[in-house]
Design an enzyme around this catalytic site. Sequence first.
Site, PDB file in Angstrom:
ATOM      1  N   ARG A 138     -14.914  -1.435   4.673  1.00  0.00           N
ATOM      2  CA  ARG A 138     -13.696  -1.984   4.084  1.00  0.00           C
ATOM      3  C   ARG A 138     -14.112  -3.169   3.209  1.00  0.00           C
ATOM      4  NH1 ARG A 138     -12.177   2.052   6.207  1.00  0.00           N
ATOM      5  NH2 ARG A 138     -10.255   2.454   7.353  1.00  0.00           N
ATOM      6  N   GLN A 177     -14.641   4.925   3.701  1.00  0.00           N
ATOM      7  CA  GLN A 177     -15.021   3.827   2.813  1.00  0.00           C
ATOM      8  C   GLN A 177     -13.801   3.353   2.049  1.00  0.00           C
ATOM      9  OE1 GLN A 177     -17.875   5.527   0.076  1.00  0.00           O
ATOM     10  NE2 GLN A 177     -16.444   7.033  -0.726  1.00  0.00           N
ATOM     11  N   ARG A 204      -1.645   9.126   9.677  1.00  0.00           N
ATOM     12  CA  ARG A 204      -1.417   8.025   8.753  1.00  0.00           C
ATOM     13  C   ARG A 204      -0.414   8.390   7.652  1.00  0.00           C
ATOM     14  NH1 ARG A 204      -6.381   4.447   9.381  1.00  0.00           N
ATOM     15  NH2 ARG A 204      -5.800   3.282   7.526  1.00  0.00           N
ATOM     16  N   SER A 241      -7.758  -9.521  12.694  1.00  0.00           N
ATOM     17  CA  SER A 241      -7.062 -10.239  13.768  1.00  0.00           C
ATOM     18  C   SER A 241      -7.594  -9.803  15.138  1.00  0.00           C
ATOM     19  CB  SER A 241      -5.547 -10.066  13.652  1.00  0.00           C
ATOM     20  OG  SER A 241      -5.198  -8.749  13.326  1.00  0.00           O
ATOM     21  N   ASN A 242      -7.797  -8.499  15.317  1.00  0.00           N
ATOM     22  CA  ASN A 242      -8.364  -8.035  16.592  1.00  0.00           C
ATOM     23  C   ASN A 242      -9.711  -8.695  16.883  1.00  0.00           C
ATOM     24  OD1 ASN A 242      -6.224  -6.326  17.011  1.00  0.00           O
ATOM     25  ND2 ASN A 242      -7.424  -4.446  17.078  1.00  0.00           N
ATOM     26  N   TYR A 287       2.774   6.395   6.449  1.00  0.00           N
ATOM     27  CA  TYR A 287       2.491   5.224   5.602  1.00  0.00           C
ATOM     28  C   TYR A 287       1.986   5.661   4.227  1.00  0.00           C
ATOM     29  CZ  TYR A 287       0.570   0.586   4.414  1.00  0.00           C
ATOM     30  OH  TYR A 287       0.282  -0.614   3.812  1.00  0.00           O
ATOM     31  N   ASP A 288       0.968   6.514   4.214  1.00  0.00           N
ATOM     32  CA  ASP A 288       0.324   6.884   2.955  1.00  0.00           C
ATOM     33  C   ASP A 288       1.280   7.623   2.021  1.00  0.00           C
ATOM     34  OD1 ASP A 288      -1.715   6.027   4.574  1.00  0.00           O
ATOM     35  OD2 ASP A 288      -3.007   7.766   4.274  1.00  0.00           O
ATOM     36  N   GLU A 289       1.958   8.625   2.547  1.00  0.00           N
ATOM     37  CA  GLU A 289       2.853   9.408   1.689  1.00  0.00           C
ATOM     38  C   GLU A 289       4.113   8.612   1.353  1.00  0.00           C
ATOM     39  OE1 GLU A 289       2.101  12.063   0.142  1.00  0.00           O
ATOM     40  OE2 GLU A 289       0.355  12.787   1.240  1.00  0.00           O
TER      41      GLU A 289
HETATM   42  N1  NAD Z   1      -2.156  -6.939   4.402  1.00  0.00           N
HETATM   43  C1  NAD Z   1      -2.788  -5.890   3.903  1.00  0.00           C
HETATM   44  O1  NAD Z   1      -3.990  -5.727   4.103  1.00  0.00           O
HETATM   45  C2  NAD Z   1      -2.055  -4.902   3.070  1.00  0.00           C
HETATM   46  C3  NAD Z   1      -2.796  -3.865   2.454  1.00  0.00           C
HETATM   47  C4  NAD Z   1      -2.136  -2.942   1.670  1.00  0.00           C
HETATM   48  C5  NAD Z   1      -0.777  -3.063   1.447  1.00  0.00           C
HETATM   49  N2  NAD Z   1      -0.078  -4.049   2.041  1.00  0.00           N
HETATM   50  C6  NAD Z   1       1.383  -4.089   1.840  1.00  0.00           C
HETATM   51  O2  NAD Z   1       1.845  -5.408   1.673  1.00  0.00           O
HETATM   52  C7  NAD Z   1       3.122  -5.577   2.286  1.00  0.00           C
HETATM   53  C8  NAD Z   1       3.105  -6.741   3.268  1.00  0.00           C
HETATM   54  O3  NAD Z   1       2.107  -6.478   4.255  1.00  0.00           O
HETATM   55  P1  NAD Z   1       1.800  -7.520   5.413  1.00  0.00           P
HETATM   56  O4  NAD Z   1       0.349  -7.456   5.676  1.00  0.00           O
HETATM   57  O5  NAD Z   1       2.407  -8.817   5.098  1.00  0.00           O
HETATM   58  O6  NAD Z   1       2.557  -6.794   6.642  1.00  0.00           O
HETATM   59  P2  NAD Z   1       3.576  -7.401   7.699  1.00  0.00           P
HETATM   60  O7  NAD Z   1       3.847  -6.330   8.682  1.00  0.00           O
HETATM   61  O8  NAD Z   1       3.091  -8.696   8.204  1.00  0.00           O
HETATM   62  O9  NAD Z   1       4.872  -7.697   6.816  1.00  0.00           O
HETATM   63  C9  NAD Z   1       5.858  -6.759   6.529  1.00  0.00           C
HETATM   64  C10 NAD Z   1       7.208  -7.473   6.580  1.00  0.00           C
HETATM   65  O10 NAD Z   1       8.233  -6.543   6.222  1.00  0.00           O
HETATM   66  C11 NAD Z   1       9.276  -6.623   7.186  1.00  0.00           C
HETATM   67  N3  NAD Z   1       9.945  -5.321   7.250  1.00  0.00           N
HETATM   68  C12 NAD Z   1       9.446  -4.137   7.727  1.00  0.00           C
HETATM   69  N4  NAD Z   1      10.367  -3.161   7.625  1.00  0.00           N
HETATM   70  C13 NAD Z   1      11.464  -3.735   7.083  1.00  0.00           C
HETATM   71  C14 NAD Z   1      12.753  -3.236   6.749  1.00  0.00           C
HETATM   72  N5  NAD Z   1      13.091  -1.945   6.954  1.00  0.00           N
HETATM   73  N6  NAD Z   1      13.650  -4.094   6.195  1.00  0.00           N
HETATM   74  C15 NAD Z   1      13.331  -5.391   5.987  1.00  0.00           C
HETATM   75  N7  NAD Z   1      12.124  -5.918   6.294  1.00  0.00           N
HETATM   76  C16 NAD Z   1      11.208  -5.090   6.833  1.00  0.00           C
HETATM   77  C17 NAD Z   1       8.575  -7.002   8.468  1.00  0.00           C
HETATM   78  O11 NAD Z   1       9.462  -7.555   9.414  1.00  0.00           O
HETATM   79  C18 NAD Z   1       7.541  -7.988   7.964  1.00  0.00           C
HETATM   80  O12 NAD Z   1       8.075  -9.278   7.874  1.00  0.00           O
HETATM   81  C19 NAD Z   1       3.453  -4.242   2.945  1.00  0.00           C
HETATM   82  O13 NAD Z   1       4.301  -3.504   2.088  1.00  0.00           O
HETATM   83  C20 NAD Z   1       2.114  -3.558   3.053  1.00  0.00           C
HETATM   84  O14 NAD Z   1       2.220  -2.168   3.027  1.00  0.00           O
HETATM   85  C21 NAD Z   1      -0.679  -4.977   2.860  1.00  0.00           C
HETATM   86  O1  UDP Z   2      -9.887  -3.208  16.696  1.00  0.00           O
HETATM   87  C1  UDP Z   2     -10.173  -2.545  15.690  1.00  0.00           C
HETATM   88  C2  UDP Z   2      -9.253  -2.323  14.639  1.00  0.00           C
HETATM   89  C3  UDP Z   2      -9.682  -1.571  13.553  1.00  0.00           C
HETATM   90  N1  UDP Z   2     -10.953  -1.071  13.487  1.00  0.00           N
HETATM   91  C4  UDP Z   2     -11.406  -0.312  12.317  1.00  0.00           C
HETATM   92  O2  UDP Z   2     -11.410  -1.192  11.216  1.00  0.00           O
HETATM   93  C5  UDP Z   2     -11.054  -0.517  10.016  1.00  0.00           C
HETATM   94  C6  UDP Z   2      -9.885  -1.217   9.363  1.00  0.00           C
HETATM   95  O3  UDP Z   2      -8.752  -1.038  10.197  1.00  0.00           O
HETATM   96  P1  UDP Z   2      -7.333  -1.707   9.903  1.00  0.00           P
HETATM   97  O4  UDP Z   2      -6.399  -1.170  10.933  1.00  0.00           O
HETATM   98  O5  UDP Z   2      -7.489  -3.180   9.791  1.00  0.00           O
HETATM   99  O6  UDP Z   2      -6.902  -1.228   8.446  1.00  0.00           O
HETATM  100  P2  UDP Z   2      -7.006   0.157   7.643  1.00  0.00           P
HETATM  101  O7  UDP Z   2      -7.836  -0.199   6.463  1.00  0.00           O
HETATM  102  O8  UDP Z   2      -7.669   1.230   8.477  1.00  0.00           O
HETATM  103  O9  UDP Z   2      -5.600   0.498   7.323  1.00  0.00           O
HETATM  104  C7  UDP Z   2     -10.735   0.927  10.426  1.00  0.00           C
HETATM  105  O10 UDP Z   2     -11.866   1.707  10.165  1.00  0.00           O
HETATM  106  C8  UDP Z   2     -10.477   0.820  11.915  1.00  0.00           C
HETATM  107  O11 UDP Z   2     -10.814   2.012  12.608  1.00  0.00           O
HETATM  108  C9  UDP Z   2     -11.846  -1.319  14.511  1.00  0.00           C
HETATM  109  O12 UDP Z   2     -13.009  -0.870  14.460  1.00  0.00           O
HETATM  110  N2  UDP Z   2     -11.424  -2.028  15.591  1.00  0.00           N
END
Ligand code: NAD
Ligand code: UDP
Lengths: 314, 314
Positions: free
Chosen positions: A210, A275, A141, A188-189, A144-146
């Site tokens: 979560r 968690q 991960r 979504s899954n 993404y995280d770093e």
């Molecule tokens: N949805 C969540 O649960 C969640 C949680 C934590 C953080 N975030 C952050 O929120 C933001 C949006 O997340 P989301 O759920 O809408 O994800 P998403 O994947 O649906 O949207 C990301 C968008 O960014 C675009 N994109 C990716 N790389 C790109 C690049 N190099 N140049 C231009 N566009 C690019 C993708 O095409 C997409 O439209 C992200 O930065 C994500 O890390 C979301």
């Molecule tokens: O089909 C799936 C997809 C995800 N997860 C679990 O659901 C949690 C949330 O996963 P998600 O990918 O939505 O986001 P995360 O918070 O892990 O970035 C994690 O513990 C996953 O292992 C799951 O059990 N089944």
Amino acid sequence: FQRILVAGGAGFLGSNLCRRLVNDGHEVICLDNFFTGTKMNVSDLVGKPNFELIRHDVTEPLLLEVDQIYNLACPASPPHYQYDTVKTLRTSFLGALNMLELGKKCRARVLQTSTSEVYGDPDITPQTESYWGNVNPIGVRSCYDEGKRVSETLFREFRVQEGVDTRIVRIFNTYGPGMHPHDGRVISNFIMQALAGDDITLYGDGSQTRSFCFVSDQVDGLIKMMNNPNAHPGPINIGNPNEFTIRELAALCIELTGSKSQLIQLPLPGDDPKQRCPDITLARKELDWEPSVQLREGLEKTIAYFAALDKSKF
Amino acid sequence: FQRILVAGGAGFLGSNLCRRLVNDGHEVICLDNFFTGTKMNVSDLVGKPNFELIRHDVTEPLLLEVDQIYNLACPASPPHYQYDTVKTLRTSFLGALNMLELGKKCRARVLQTSTSEVYGDPDITPQTESYWGNVNPIGVRSCYDEGKRVSETLFREFRVQEGVDTRIVRIFNTYGPGMHPHDGRVISNFIMQALAGDDITLYGDGSQTRSFCFVSDQVDGLIKMMNNPNAHPGPINIGNPNEFTIRELAALCIELTGSKSQLIQLPLPGDDPKQRCPDITLARKELDWEPSVQLREGLEKTIAYFAALDKSKF
Ligand SMILES: NC(=O)c1ccc[n+]([C@@H]2O[C@H](COP(=O)([O-])OP(=O)(O)OC[C@H]3O[C@@H](n4cnc5c(N)ncnc54)[C@H](O)[C@@H]3O)[C@@H](O)[C@H]2O)c1
Ligand SMILES: O=c1ccn([C@@H]2O[C@H](COP(=O)(O)OP(=O)(O)O)[C@@H](O)[C@H]2O)c(=O)[nH]1
Ligand SMILES: NC(=O)c1ccc[n+]([C@@H]2O[C@H](COP(=O)([O-])OP(=O)(O)OC[C@H]3O[C@@H](n4cnc5c(N)ncnc54)[C@H](O)[C@@H]3O)[C@@H](O)[C@H]2O)c1
Ligand SMILES: O=c1ccn([C@@H]2O[C@H](COP(=O)(O)OP(=O)(O)O)[C@@H](O)[C@H]2O)c(=O)[nH]1
Ligand SMILES: O=c1ccn([C@@H]2O[C@H](COP(=O)(O)OP(=O)(O)O)[C@@H](O)[C@H]2O)c(=O)[nH]1
Ligand SMILES: O=c1ccn([C@@H]2O[C@H](COP(=O)(O)OP(=O)(O)O)[C@@H](O)[C@H]2O)c(=O)[nH]1
């Protein structure tokens, strides 16, 4: 009205944010490279006089005149951000850098969508903004995280050293209409599986937790953060503090869809946090924000969205 | 012999590494932008047939034919890496990226000099490589710490995804001849102050600990890591596990210089780690490496170096 750039605006959160901003009368530029986002997500906005769509990759610099920049450009689902990990790192770092350089040049305020993932597999719960996190720098991960952690550092340094007006939000798991059906994230899954009568894929024993925030609440939080009266730069957590196990979530999805799907267990991916739950004291205080849609109601709306979706288009 | 690129080769560690590699008969290219390094550091090597000096900034791509790349390009002392924090982040991220892209193109092995700072202010002691660290993503040391963490992630991803032959070393505080007298790190400060009879500047109460590795031991470790028989990619800690408080270090510097300097206390900088001590079990096992020069002996050599230095040249 403001001239607002939404980078990653064709994604799940971005398209919901663009819609709100367009309806509020702002001039919105949606920038995306369509890696995980689609034009379809914003098809209702295309053609409106105060909406514009630009194909651009945030890893390349660009020049525009805007007042506010929301940086959401980054794949958010594990299978997507693991598809090309080097690209994910470039998107996080160079994307943040380019948006900040743009903000510096045109004196725009720049908001970064960081993530609860900066806390990694947290030792404390709920997570407060002052917690430094427990993140593996070299695991599955980490790209993404770093990437997100160092983009927070870039935001800090552009504020302190370059005088840019910055904001950082740490988003906790968010869901709702507009999600990609094959996004790979848990909600979504589970809904897609439940609607199709397929097995529900529980990773691990489902005891990990979560906290799920409905998209309209999240969009409210982002806008309040961008415009917060005290100019608090963050980071501020935006998420729903009601915590559920993944097994509870699966049961709720089955119940609300009336599905006959069965639970099956698949291996837990590496470094999957055990968690996750936001402490939202700071958001309550600084933004006067708290979530208003709880899981059952939000899931019902999301199920209706997925049920109505033309699956042949994805 | 090998064709070896040393990025940051005109700095403290880099110049010592270049000297060893040149003397071992390799063809060495030393690349530097001379931000904290100087040509003087490698003046004895300039003119040798197997040594070449290139002025280049690692934030820009470059193309060369080499077999091995050591990436040391990054200011290491807090006052230097805090001079331009955005540049430090660019150097860490883009420097790693460019060295890895180069390694991919010319199929060279690439070694990253990471740091004990990836452990931050550690909760465990000694620090093992499996410890994930306790780092503030948005503090005064973050540009360095998070820059180094994400460069480790880049190294991991170029290995796993791009097939580049990578190595990561986590260097713990290293000192010795070749240090810049105004570098700002504790050993150069204390020795310079003791030699001049100036006050010794203790930050905080001096109870924080560090473990000091002599430069020749560190250079041995880097070379052993680059050429380790099992191709262990790391990260592997290289440092001296003998831990001292900063107050003990000050007393030793006064004793060995025979100085009349007094200790004074200055405020402790933000996020200054309270302890730091490497667990070197992995280096012993994989590299058959352990330090051979202990603090008293190393300090004597370093004092002789600083005493002989023409201070007017700095
Ligand atoms: N949805 C969540 O649960 C969640 C949680 C934590 C953080 N975030 C952050 O929120 C933001 C949006 O997340 P989301 O759920 O809408 O994800 P998403 O994947 O649906 O949207 C990301 C968008 O960014 C675009 N994109 C990716 N790389 C790109 C690049 N190099 N140049 C231009 N566009 C690019 C993708 O095409 C997409 O439209 C992200 O930065 C994500 O890390 C979301
Ligand atoms: O089909 C799936 C997809 C995800 N997860 C679990 O659901 C949690 C949330 O996963 P998600 O990918 O939505 O986001 P995360 O918070 O892990 O970035 C994690 O513990 C996953 O292992 C799951 O059990 N089944
Ligand atoms: N000495 C230590 O105690 C220690 C501890 C941990 C890690 N390290 C790491 O080891 C490496 C070398 O450290 P050092 O003690 O020799 O520091 P140093 O400051 O003496 O050397 C760094 C060298 O890199 C060069 N440099 C900096 N930015 C550059 C850029 N953008 N392009 C090209 N060259 C650039 C500098 O001019 C200098 O010659 C660094 O990466 C540092 O982070 C050192
Ligand atoms: O994590 C990723 C992976 C890919 N892409 C972009 O998505 C597009 C399609 O990438 P893919 O690797 O699928 O195909 P290719 O690069 O071969 O066109 C390209 O613009 C990539 O830069 C991206 O933004 N993030
Ligand atoms: O952390 C830093 C700060 C500066 N520099 C480089 O050192 C040189 C001198 O930088 P400085 O800011 O002192 O002067 P200027 O950029 O105004 O020439 C330039 O090549 C910078 O890119 C660097 O490599 N790292
Ligand atoms: O003049 C000095 C310089 C440093 N220190 C302390 O010595 C330790 C090591 O500092 P250095 O900058 O050498 O390296 P660090 O390990 O902190 O990166 C830290 O606790 C500093 O606060 C000190 O007391 N006096």
